[in-house]
Design an enzyme around this catalytic site. Sequence first.
Site, PDB file in Angstrom:
ATOM      1  N   MET A  95      -9.185   8.185   0.414  1.00 20.88           N
ATOM      2  CA  MET A  95      -9.924   8.630   1.612  1.00 20.88           C
ATOM      3  C   MET A  95     -10.465  10.033   1.392  1.00 20.88           C
ATOM      4  O   MET A  95      -9.792  10.875   0.796  1.00 20.88           O
ATOM      5  CB  MET A  95      -8.983   8.634   2.819  1.00 20.88           C
ATOM      6  CG  MET A  95      -8.250   7.331   3.048  1.00 20.88           C
ATOM      7  SD  MET A  95      -7.300   7.370   4.558  1.00 20.88           S
ATOM      8  CE  MET A  95      -6.382   5.828   4.437  1.00 20.88           C
TER       9      MET A  95
ATOM     10  N   ASP B 199      -6.267  -6.112   5.170  1.00 26.19           N
ATOM     11  CA  ASP B 199      -5.638  -4.790   5.103  1.00 26.19           C
ATOM     12  C   ASP B 199      -5.489  -4.179   6.489  1.00 26.19           C
ATOM     13  O   ASP B 199      -6.483  -3.870   7.140  1.00 26.19           O
ATOM     14  CB  ASP B 199      -6.534  -3.894   4.218  1.00 26.19           C
ATOM     15  CG  ASP B 199      -5.933  -2.527   3.945  1.00 26.19           C
ATOM     16  OD1 ASP B 199      -4.785  -2.280   4.340  1.00 26.19           O
ATOM     17  OD2 ASP B 199      -6.642  -1.707   3.323  1.00 26.19           O
TER      18      ASP B 199
ATOM     19  N   HIS C 275      -8.806   1.027  -3.138  1.00 27.84           N
ATOM     20  CA  HIS C 275      -9.644   0.819  -1.953  1.00 27.84           C
ATOM     21  C   HIS C 275     -10.325   2.149  -1.624  1.00 27.84           C
ATOM     22  O   HIS C 275      -9.670   3.076  -1.173  1.00 27.84           O
ATOM     23  CB  HIS C 275      -8.723   0.334  -0.811  1.00 27.84           C
ATOM     24  CG  HIS C 275      -9.380   0.235   0.526  1.00 27.84           C
ATOM     25  ND1 HIS C 275      -8.650   0.122   1.693  1.00 27.84           N
ATOM     26  CD2 HIS C 275     -10.690   0.222   0.898  1.00 27.84           C
ATOM     27  CE1 HIS C 275      -9.481   0.045   2.719  1.00 27.84           C
ATOM     28  NE2 HIS C 275     -10.716   0.119   2.275  1.00 27.84           N
TER      29      HIS C 275
ATOM     30  N   ASP D 171      -4.993   3.654  -1.537  1.00 23.56           N
ATOM     31  CA  ASP D 171      -6.021   4.014  -0.566  1.00 23.56           C
ATOM     32  C   ASP D 171      -6.602   5.383  -0.859  1.00 23.56           C
ATOM     33  O   ASP D 171      -5.894   6.383  -0.826  1.00 23.56           O
ATOM     34  CB  ASP D 171      -5.422   4.005   0.849  1.00 23.56           C
ATOM     35  CG  ASP D 171      -5.132   2.600   1.329  1.00 23.56           C
ATOM     36  OD1 ASP D 171      -6.062   1.785   1.353  1.00 23.56           O
ATOM     37  OD2 ASP D 171      -3.963   2.320   1.667  1.00 23.56           O
TER      38      ASP D 171
ATOM     39  N   MET E  93     -11.034  -5.556   6.598  1.00 28.00           N
ATOM     40  CA  MET E  93     -10.154  -4.603   7.285  1.00 28.00           C
ATOM     41  C   MET E  93      -9.705  -5.219   8.602  1.00 28.00           C
ATOM     42  O   MET E  93     -10.521  -5.693   9.392  1.00 28.00           O
ATOM     43  CB  MET E  93     -10.897  -3.293   7.582  1.00 28.00           C
ATOM     44  CG  MET E  93     -11.200  -2.432   6.384  1.00 28.00           C
ATOM     45  SD  MET E  93      -9.775  -2.040   5.350  1.00 28.00           S
ATOM     46  CE  MET E  93      -8.694  -1.184   6.495  1.00 28.00           C
TER      47      MET E  93
ATOM     48  N   HIS F 109      -1.647  -1.460  -3.913  1.00 31.21           N
ATOM     49  CA  HIS F 109      -2.872  -1.033  -3.228  1.00 31.21           C
ATOM     50  C   HIS F 109      -2.893   0.489  -3.077  1.00 31.21           C
ATOM     51  O   HIS F 109      -1.954   1.083  -2.566  1.00 31.21           O
ATOM     52  CB  HIS F 109      -2.895  -1.710  -1.859  1.00 31.21           C
ATOM     53  CG  HIS F 109      -4.144  -1.533  -1.066  1.00 31.21           C
ATOM     54  ND1 HIS F 109      -5.297  -2.260  -1.298  1.00 31.21           N
ATOM     55  CD2 HIS F 109      -4.440  -0.715  -0.017  1.00 31.21           C
ATOM     56  CE1 HIS F 109      -6.226  -1.909  -0.425  1.00 31.21           C
ATOM     57  NE2 HIS F 109      -5.734  -0.965   0.365  1.00 31.21           N
TER      58      HIS F 109
ATOM     59  N   MET G 205     -12.325   4.471   0.487  1.00 29.37           N
ATOM     60  CA  MET G 205     -12.839   4.748   1.840  1.00 29.37           C
ATOM     61  C   MET G 205     -13.537   6.098   1.763  1.00 29.37           C
ATOM     62  O   MET G 205     -13.052   7.105   2.288  1.00 29.37           O
ATOM     63  CB  MET G 205     -11.685   4.768   2.842  1.00 29.37           C
ATOM     64  CG  MET G 205     -11.179   3.382   3.192  1.00 29.37           C
ATOM     65  SD  MET G 205      -9.534   3.395   3.910  1.00 29.37           S
ATOM     66  CE  MET G 205      -8.556   3.421   2.419  1.00 29.37           C
TER      67      MET G 205
ATOM     68  N   SER H  79       0.864  -1.187   0.000  1.00 29.22           N
ATOM     69  CA  SER H  79       0.000   0.000   0.000  1.00 29.22           C
ATOM     70  C   SER H  79       0.895   1.230   0.000  1.00 29.22           C
ATOM     71  O   SER H  79       1.728   1.402   0.898  1.00 29.22           O
ATOM     72  CB  SER H  79      -0.878   0.007   1.250  1.00 29.22           C
ATOM     73  OG  SER H  79      -1.315   1.329   1.514  1.00 29.22           O
TER      74      SER H  79
END
Length: 224
Positions: free
Chosen positions: A36, A174, A65, A34, A136, A32, A67, A7
């Site tokens: 957010m 993760d 991913h 992320d 998660m 990966h 979020m 990540s």
Amino acid sequence: MVEIVPSILSANFARLAEEIARVERGGARILHLDVMDGHFVPNLTIGPPVVESIRKATRLHLDVHLMIENPDRYATLFVEAGANSVSVHYEACRHLDGTLELIRKAGAMAGVVLNPATPVNVLEDILEVADYVLLMSVNPGFGGQKLIPYVLEKVRKLDRMRREKNLALPIEIDGGVHGENLGEVVRAGCDWIVTGSAVFHSPDPEATVREMREIAANATAVRV
Ligand code: DX5
Ligand code: ZN
């Protein structure tokens, strides 16, 4: 095949292409990313333009991913930016089946993410239309947290569920995975193992990925 999935959250963003090249040399095949939004989680990261730039810098599978609140509004943009798989939180989707369909139609694998406190039972019916499930193992928002032990029991449960249904979908985990707990994580049934700080805060990310791939391969050998 168990994959170590670095990540970039813990990477040096000013030198992202070099950081990615390092983990690629170490044998990583999936990266990966992320995303957010400061609402679903109390942190902000990257949007589609960054994914688009990363797409030009590497041929690795890009695993996004999300979020974020209202993933329906943005998921397709990430596929267009070059994501190969996009996962959305069960907790953020009002019409999860439709959201997965949206992602798949746009041309990427569609994944469902569960927060630590969300039981795997909620996946009972959606499992056959999901391309992968991400469990998660920390509360989402930040790298460098400790793995929550009860999540491994959720992995075992989900592994049983997919076997009972004759499904081969990958289970991704993760948060808080490092060399010391990796064997246990693999034996529990995980296939895609996200790891941020353990790789990018190590002195040699390339060697760390290589070592973790070896630990994972040895643990797979004893998996039933
Ligand atoms: C946390 C992110 C993770 C994070 C994991 O919300 O979803 O992908 O990068 O970092 P580590 O491996 O440091 O726990
Ligand atoms: Zn993540």
